[in-house]
Scaffold this motif. Structure first.
Motif, PDB file in Angstrom:
ATOM      1  N   ALA A  11      -6.388  20.309  22.560  1.00  0.00           N
ATOM      2  CA  ALA A  11      -7.294  19.725  23.556  1.00  0.00           C
ATOM      3  C   ALA A  11      -8.687  20.348  23.552  1.00  0.00           C
ATOM      4  O   ALA A  11      -9.697  19.617  23.573  1.00  0.00           O
ATOM      5  N   PRO A  12      -8.809  21.659  23.518  1.00  0.00           N
ATOM      6  CA  PRO A  12     -10.169  22.223  23.570  1.00  0.00           C
ATOM      7  C   PRO A  12     -11.017  21.777  22.382  1.00  0.00           C
ATOM      8  O   PRO A  12     -12.214  21.511  22.534  1.00  0.00           O
ATOM      9  N   LEU A  13     -10.395  21.685  21.217  1.00  0.00           N
ATOM     10  CA  LEU A  13     -11.134  21.289  20.020  1.00  0.00           C
ATOM     11  C   LEU A  13     -11.498  19.814  20.067  1.00  0.00           C
ATOM     12  O   LEU A  13     -12.580  19.408  19.613  1.00  0.00           O
ATOM     13  N   ALA A  14     -10.597  19.016  20.615  1.00  0.00           N
ATOM     14  CA  ALA A  14     -10.862  17.580  20.737  1.00  0.00           C
ATOM     15  C   ALA A  14     -11.976  17.337  21.754  1.00  0.00           C
ATOM     16  O   ALA A  14     -12.891  16.549  21.530  1.00  0.00           O
ATOM     17  N   LYS A  15     -11.901  18.019  22.858  1.00  0.00           N
ATOM     18  CA  LYS A  15     -12.882  17.820  23.917  1.00  0.00           C
ATOM     19  C   LYS A  15     -14.284  18.206  23.458  1.00  0.00           C
ATOM     20  O   LYS A  15     -15.268  17.534  23.774  1.00  0.00           O
ATOM     21  N   SER A  16     -14.360  19.307  22.720  1.00  0.00           N
ATOM     22  CA  SER A  16     -15.667  19.785  22.259  1.00  0.00           C
ATOM     23  C   SER A  16     -16.107  19.138  20.951  1.00  0.00           C
ATOM     24  O   SER A  16     -17.108  19.554  20.365  1.00  0.00           O
ATOM     25  N   HIS A  17     -15.344  18.152  20.506  1.00  0.00           N
ATOM     26  CA  HIS A  17     -15.685  17.435  19.272  1.00  0.00           C
ATOM     27  C   HIS A  17     -15.868  18.361  18.072  1.00  0.00           C
ATOM     28  O   HIS A  17     -16.758  18.169  17.252  1.00  0.00           O
ATOM     29  N   LEU A  18     -15.007  19.341  17.966  1.00  0.00           N
ATOM     30  CA  LEU A  18     -15.095  20.276  16.843  1.00  0.00           C
ATOM     31  C   LEU A  18     -14.241  19.830  15.668  1.00  0.00           C
ATOM     32  O   LEU A  18     -14.370  20.349  14.566  1.00  0.00           O
ATOM     33  N   ILE A  19     -13.345  18.889  15.912  1.00  0.00           N
ATOM     34  CA  ILE A  19     -12.428  18.460  14.846  1.00  0.00           C
ATOM     35  C   ILE A  19     -12.444  16.940  14.703  1.00  0.00           C
ATOM     36  O   ILE A  19     -12.867  16.216  15.596  1.00  0.00           O
ATOM     37  N   ASP A  20     -11.960  16.515  13.557  1.00  0.00           N
ATOM     38  CA  ASP A  20     -11.785  15.085  13.304  1.00  0.00           C
ATOM     39  C   ASP A  20     -10.441  14.670  13.904  1.00  0.00           C
ATOM     40  O   ASP A  20      -9.388  15.003  13.372  1.00  0.00           O
ATOM     41  N   THR A  21     -10.488  13.961  15.008  1.00  0.00           N
ATOM     42  CA  THR A  21      -9.240  13.652  15.724  1.00  0.00           C
ATOM     43  C   THR A  21      -8.387  12.609  15.000  1.00  0.00           C
ATOM     44  O   THR A  21      -7.277  12.314  15.431  1.00  0.00           O
ATOM     45  N   LYS A  22      -8.899  12.082  13.911  1.00  0.00           N
ATOM     46  CA  LYS A  22      -8.108  11.111  13.157  1.00  0.00           C
ATOM     47  C   LYS A  22      -7.452  11.716  11.920  1.00  0.00           C
ATOM     48  O   LYS A  22      -6.878  11.003  11.111  1.00  0.00           O
ATOM     49  N   ASN A  23      -7.551  13.015  11.790  1.00  0.00           N
ATOM     50  CA  ASN A  23      -7.017  13.651  10.582  1.00  0.00           C
ATOM     51  C   ASN A  23      -6.303  14.945  10.962  1.00  0.00           C
ATOM     52  O   ASN A  23      -6.768  16.040  10.670  1.00  0.00           O
ATOM     53  N   ILE A  24      -5.200  14.770  11.652  1.00  0.00           N
ATOM     54  CA  ILE A  24      -4.494  15.929  12.207  1.00  0.00           C
ATOM     55  C   ILE A  24      -3.041  15.912  11.744  1.00  0.00           C
ATOM     56  O   ILE A  24      -2.400  14.860  11.716  1.00  0.00           O
ATOM     57  N   VAL A  25      -2.551  17.089  11.390  1.00  0.00           N
ATOM     58  CA  VAL A  25      -1.121  17.250  11.102  1.00  0.00           C
ATOM     59  C   VAL A  25      -0.541  18.197  12.146  1.00  0.00           C
ATOM     60  O   VAL A  25      -1.064  19.290  12.355  1.00  0.00           O
ATOM     61  N   VAL A  26       0.524  17.760  12.802  1.00  0.00           N
ATOM     62  CA  VAL A  26       1.229  18.642  13.740  1.00  0.00           C
ATOM     63  C   VAL A  26       2.639  18.860  13.215  1.00  0.00           C
ATOM     64  O   VAL A  26       3.416  17.912  13.102  1.00  0.00           O
ATOM     65  N   ASP A  27       2.930  20.100  12.870  1.00  0.00           N
ATOM     66  CA  ASP A  27       4.253  20.456  12.380  1.00  0.00           C
ATOM     67  C   ASP A  27       4.916  21.293  13.476  1.00  0.00           C
ATOM     68  O   ASP A  27       4.528  22.439  13.723  1.00  0.00           O
ATOM     69  N   ALA A  28       5.917  20.708  14.136  1.00  0.00           N
ATOM     70  CA  ALA A  28       6.493  21.344  15.326  1.00  0.00           C
ATOM     71  C   ALA A  28       7.940  21.734  15.085  1.00  0.00           C
ATOM     72  O   ALA A  28       8.652  21.095  14.316  1.00  0.00           O
ATOM     73  N   LYS A  29       8.358  22.826  15.730  1.00  0.00           N
ATOM     74  CA  LYS A  29       9.691  23.380  15.518  1.00  0.00           C
ATOM     75  C   LYS A  29      10.326  23.641  16.878  1.00  0.00           C
ATOM     76  O   LYS A  29       9.725  24.306  17.710  1.00  0.00           O
ATOM     77  N   SER A  30      11.559  23.172  17.053  1.00  0.00           N
ATOM     78  CA  SER A  30      12.195  23.307  18.368  1.00  0.00           C
ATOM     79  C   SER A  30      13.599  23.874  18.271  1.00  0.00           C
ATOM     80  O   SER A  30      14.343  23.592  17.329  1.00  0.00           O
ATOM     81  N   GLY A  31      13.976  24.655  19.256  1.00  0.00           N
ATOM     82  CA  GLY A  31      15.364  25.079  19.416  1.00  0.00           C
ATOM     83  C   GLY A  31      16.249  23.890  19.753  1.00  0.00           C
ATOM     84  O   GLY A  31      15.767  22.829  20.172  1.00  0.00           O
ATOM     85  N   VAL A  32      17.557  24.057  19.574  1.00  0.00           N
ATOM     86  CA  VAL A  32      18.463  22.918  19.674  1.00  0.00           C
ATOM     87  C   VAL A  32      18.675  22.403  21.094  1.00  0.00           C
ATOM     88  O   VAL A  32      19.159  21.289  21.270  1.00  0.00           O
ATOM     89  N   SER A  33      18.309  23.165  22.110  1.00  0.00           N
ATOM     90  CA  SER A  33      18.428  22.601  23.456  1.00  0.00           C
ATOM     91  C   SER A  33      17.523  21.384  23.586  1.00  0.00           C
ATOM     92  O   SER A  33      17.765  20.525  24.440  1.00  0.00           O
ATOM     93  N   GLY A  34      16.506  21.299  22.752  1.00  0.00           N
ATOM     94  CA  GLY A  34      15.636  20.128  22.750  1.00  0.00           C
ATOM     95  C   GLY A  34      16.361  18.845  22.393  1.00  0.00           C
ATOM     96  O   GLY A  34      15.919  17.749  22.744  1.00  0.00           O
ATOM     97  N   ALA A  35      17.489  18.980  21.715  1.00  0.00           N
ATOM     98  CA  ALA A  35      18.284  17.802  21.363  1.00  0.00           C
ATOM     99  C   ALA A  35      19.186  17.362  22.509  1.00  0.00           C
ATOM    100  O   ALA A  35      19.908  16.378  22.388  1.00  0.00           O
ATOM    101  N   GLY A  36      19.145  18.083  23.618  1.00  0.00           N
ATOM    102  CA  GLY A  36      19.943  17.703  24.776  1.00  0.00           C
ATOM    103  C   GLY A  36      21.339  18.262  24.749  1.00  0.00           C
ATOM    104  O   GLY A  36      21.774  18.881  23.775  1.00  0.00           O
ATOM    105  N   ARG A  37      22.058  17.999  25.843  1.00  0.00           N
ATOM    106  CA  ARG A  37      23.391  18.566  26.025  1.00  0.00           C
ATOM    107  C   ARG A  37      24.467  17.751  25.309  1.00  0.00           C
ATOM    108  O   ARG A  37      25.589  18.216  25.127  1.00  0.00           O
ATOM    109  N   GLY A  38      24.111  16.541  24.887  1.00  0.00           N
ATOM    110  CA  GLY A  38      25.082  15.692  24.215  1.00  0.00           C
ATOM    111  C   GLY A  38      25.563  16.312  22.916  1.00  0.00           C
ATOM    112  O   GLY A  38      24.868  17.134  22.308  1.00  0.00           O
ATOM    113  N   LEU A  39      26.753  15.904  22.494  1.00  0.00           N
ATOM    114  CA  LEU A  39      27.365  16.509  21.320  1.00  0.00           C
ATOM    115  C   LEU A  39      27.101  15.681  20.075  1.00  0.00           C
ATOM    116  O   LEU A  39      27.105  14.460  20.106  1.00  0.00           O
TER     117      LEU A  39
END
Lengths: 343, 343, 343, 343
Positions: free
Chosen positions: C157-185
């Protein structure tokens, strides 16, 4: 009220800071570390950022504790005595998280820890809150109970007190997360080697053995003899203690249930899962609870009690604050009334 | 030689396929699964790609086993008897990884498993290789030993055989990775809940109890009675069994050492870490080894033996192949001579 | 003040109960679950024992919410709309932890979630507190931001707001623990299979993608286009989001530092580790913090921002309570001022 | 044939010993360690008991390698050059697992590793088997490819070779288990701190960056520029590399599929999961496989390739043996044809 923490960079020390940040009656004054003097605590523990903005000092400067009414000590065994004595003499209450003040008979300490005891007759009280609350109230020095010992004594105390078991024929098989091994580095705690691993250590020689025996003797008025085996488990926190005791003749299941309910029925921090109950360490994670379940093995005439705690909370920093609350007349759950982090 | 695997989609079945892929004398013919009939095995287990290009069939088609000289069965208990009988009658050797063929006295099986035994007097031999090798050689049916039982019996057998311990006063505290709970889904094995967790289960009622007692009785010629407690550990594979036994009068440390060396001195798959040794499950990971260490607790007059295995290898598929090798006269380590995966 | 929790048995619901137990201004009234109606919450979550002694009810009984001033909804997407509308019409404030109220343009929701939106023009405000605080103050319905999205938007957000980056050329590589998949089996979360495992999923199709793009567009006033890849990590909790953006011409390192400090300098729950900083998820475990560090890759003219949160706290229940506090004028950190559980 | 291992106590060295124990053509002669000279290898790695009964020697005694036809070097970068030169001069083939022999242009090595290169023009061949097989066949010295680099180059090579992507606009986000950090101790690998943790490191400065760029340039004949970010994951082994590249104009999905199949269709150790495939590191655990899946993000015009390997096998010791097999004309899968350990 001001309090200080000596040895703040060990895991127990850091956990004290976490808990004290949430204590409504407390302000943390000095925090010390001999190996990191001058360093900001958040450089070592970034998770404390936003709560502490302090630099670590050396404990050698006794003046800095002058306005503290209590000092928590998180030093390795053998080092608390030297600082505990002058603090106590200045009228500052001391809660030591190590072993130095745990033994009524200092010669047992000396035999198991191979260290001369230099602060005998200190009047220290053993800091297992639920069993020694009355004495803790007026204590000047508390020798906070150890992690394995807290889990194991709480599991067996009701049965020992009611004379339902043979206190000389007990096996305690205990399992701990690796934070129990401390912050120091060793191949043992290298995650590549300890992840998906599991092993026993210090069989027939772990120093928590005499501490458990001391408590069971005092509670039961009888000699106690246990085989105690600790294990390293591939997780960060938590202790599960599985305790095997032979039943005295004629003991009925309801006697056992009654013993647990009589001793712990009013205790907030002890949750009785009842006969057939299975405590899980994760249900206590980050909390000051000790969960207990018990089982009768009628084929072998044994009772098997399982207890679960967070080794850094009820097994160290949490119980230290619980004792502190008792010593100063605060609500016993001040700073400690927190739900475990699950899942 | 052709062999088949019935129940190939459970963890033990998949592990059999891994090990058999490396066996110089074996070609895998049919692999079956009642719930995944028609599916390619690599759709369920992509790690087998490059080694198996087969579809799962139904075990109901007996003809497919006609050219197999041996069939491994990886079904839940109670299901192996129905298929084991016709296979044996066709002269196909059977290695069952479940409990159906483990008990000499089928009434014990029926009492603990609550299932009628429909294949009595099958002549099955108990498949704990090191102890029953002679009988396995000529067996038509082998009831492969269980995972906890393999670890526990191997730990105690030398002491029982040499009459160094009281076989009626034993505590076995065992710890297993979650693959021991099988591939089926339950909240118990949800990683969010089991990671950083630890608990006991089936206290005083686990079905591996009578299996351990049966073996200790046969070895010692004396009655056996144990308290057995299994625990779930936050890791995928591995069993550590901590066994507590009371020493008979006059037993010396060298008697114990001698008992272990006499029984296992020539065994490749049993590694003796000696008195004071601490087995670690990760040293056996993926291998067919059982590591053993023993300790004398002279204060309590107990000997404490610790054993470590991979529950899916020496505790299941590996020992099954070891038994198979013995039955067919192959080198006993064929397909099994593999270093553990460490770290 | 009374509040209720609809969908209390999912992980986010349980986490809400943990946090609310510590909130000085709140009493929890109804807790609901359609699948466990009538069951005590502590039967499902024993770690809540000592804090909650309630039975789960069905959300269909609207009367039970009459004295609640706010209702938190922890239902799967597509189910909150039906209950959110009548609650809002009764004047009860709604904080939905799911996706139903997150999109300003409901057609985007319908395109990505394949569900008809039945509560259009609800006036819902997007619940990412630090960015939408002003609107949240007067909101009747808050669509609490998602877990991945919170971590990713706060990073960019800070970079987008200040127009420091090209908002159309972004890669987000995210990593989550398994609770993110919910309680279902599912086989995916079986600890035997997920422990020591790691994989990507939903590449080029994860539903948090348009949510991140929506926020970046609103903040920057420019179109946004990101490649978003989530990964499952062998741990229970925590998200680390590694965000790659191309710098606009002439951007200097100090511009970046300034953008972060301007936007977050006063935010308690955002900790700026500065240029060269490396957030670690464990430093945020159990807490409502988002830790941020940023790095310039001058060779490739990219800025790489790394953010860490606890997916169940700042990524779900914690931020929900933060939004609740804003809506009702409580101190924003009420119930949330807790140190992370480390180690 | 005799071979030796220099630097046998690091994780890559121990893994070499594991793999070589299973190699039909090889006998291990000397194993060296400067820090543990004189110690038995099984004292450091008990899992090797039963396979190796050797003491570690010092590499300074060059005579001990005289009857070895090949020597594997597992030393930290900067140390292999000094020993590699005399070995090569004696006509012994060298496979170095470190960085010293990986760069065609030694000045790139010197710039990134801050070490003077003392063995220029050695004729070393880059040891990524699938891409450099022809040259490896006749090489005297092989600079075995790094762990991250193997995973990343194998993922991108087909696209680079077929000119389907812009080789100057690539993001590689890689994740590794902690064994990748080596056997040395640091707070970073303390299990209490790294379990349930996750973080990035060496952003914009990791030394595997120029290695990936070198390979992509050689394959494509075009300049290459990548942003490479490594992460530490709470597991022991395994690397997952998620690679983002911008597609050249007009590239169709089938072009991508074709590029992968053309390059790898005949490779045993590369398993193509196809478009939409999701590699999981556990499917490669303990094996020499590299699993690949690719995805087109048509919204952003990117292709995202995911690769999974075991960092100690295909990323180190396994590929070293694969290169060795190629150098000596053995079957390329000798000692390596092993199913992964799953679950």
């Amino acid at each position: 009220m001001k309090v200080s923490v000596i040895g703040a960079t060990g895991y127990a020390g850091a956990e004290l800071l976490r808990i004290l940040s949430n204590h409504p009656e407390v302000e943390v004054a000095a925090i010390t570390s001999e190996s990191h003097t001058g360093t900001g605590i958040t450089e070592i523990y970034p998770h404390l950022a936003g709560f502490y903005d302090k630099k670590l000092t050396s404990m050698k400067d006794l003046d800095q504790f002058a306005d503290s009414q209590a000092v928590f000590i998180g030093l390795p065994h053998g080092h608390a005595m030297a600082i505990g004595r002058p603090l106590a003499e200045q009228g500052i209450k001391v809660i030591d998280l190590g072993a130095d003040y745990r033994f009524r008979d200092e010669s047992i300490y000396e035999a198991w820890y191979k260290v001369e005891h230099t602060h005998r007759n200190s009047g220290a009280v053993y800091g297992l809150t639920e069993l020694y609350r009355q004495q803790i109230r007026s204590a000047s020095i508390v020798g906070n109970a150890g992690c394995y010992t807290t889990a194991s004594i709480l599991a067996l105390a009701p049965l020992a007190k009611s004379h339902l078991i043979d206190t000389k024929n007990i096996v305690v098989d205990a399992k701990s997360g690796v934070s129990g091994a401390g912050r120091g580095l060793s191949q043992n705690v290298h995650m590549a080697e300890m992840s998906e691993n599991l092993k026993a250590y210090s069989i027939a020689g772990h120093r928590h053995t005499p501490e458990i025996e001391q408590a069971l003797q005092e509670i039961s008025g009888q000699d106690s003899l246990i085989s105690f085996t600790p294990h390293l488990i591939p997780m960060s926190r938590g202790i599960l203690s599985t305790c095997y005791a032979t039943l005295q003749e004629g003991v009925k299941p309801e006697d056992i249930d009654q013993a647990f309910h009589e001793m712990y029925g009013q205790e907030f921090f002890i949750r009785l899962l009842g006969p057939g109950g299975y405590p899980a360490v994760k249900h206590t994670r980050g909390s000051n609870f000790c969960d207990l379940g018990w089982h009768i093995d009628s084929r072998t005439n044994r009772v098997i009690v399982v207890s679960a705690i967070d080794n850094l909370v009820k097994g160290a920093a949490g119980q230290a604050v619980q004792n502190f609350n008792v010593m100063f007349g605060f609500k016993e759950d001040s700073g400690l009334k927190q739900v475990a982090l699950y899942p």
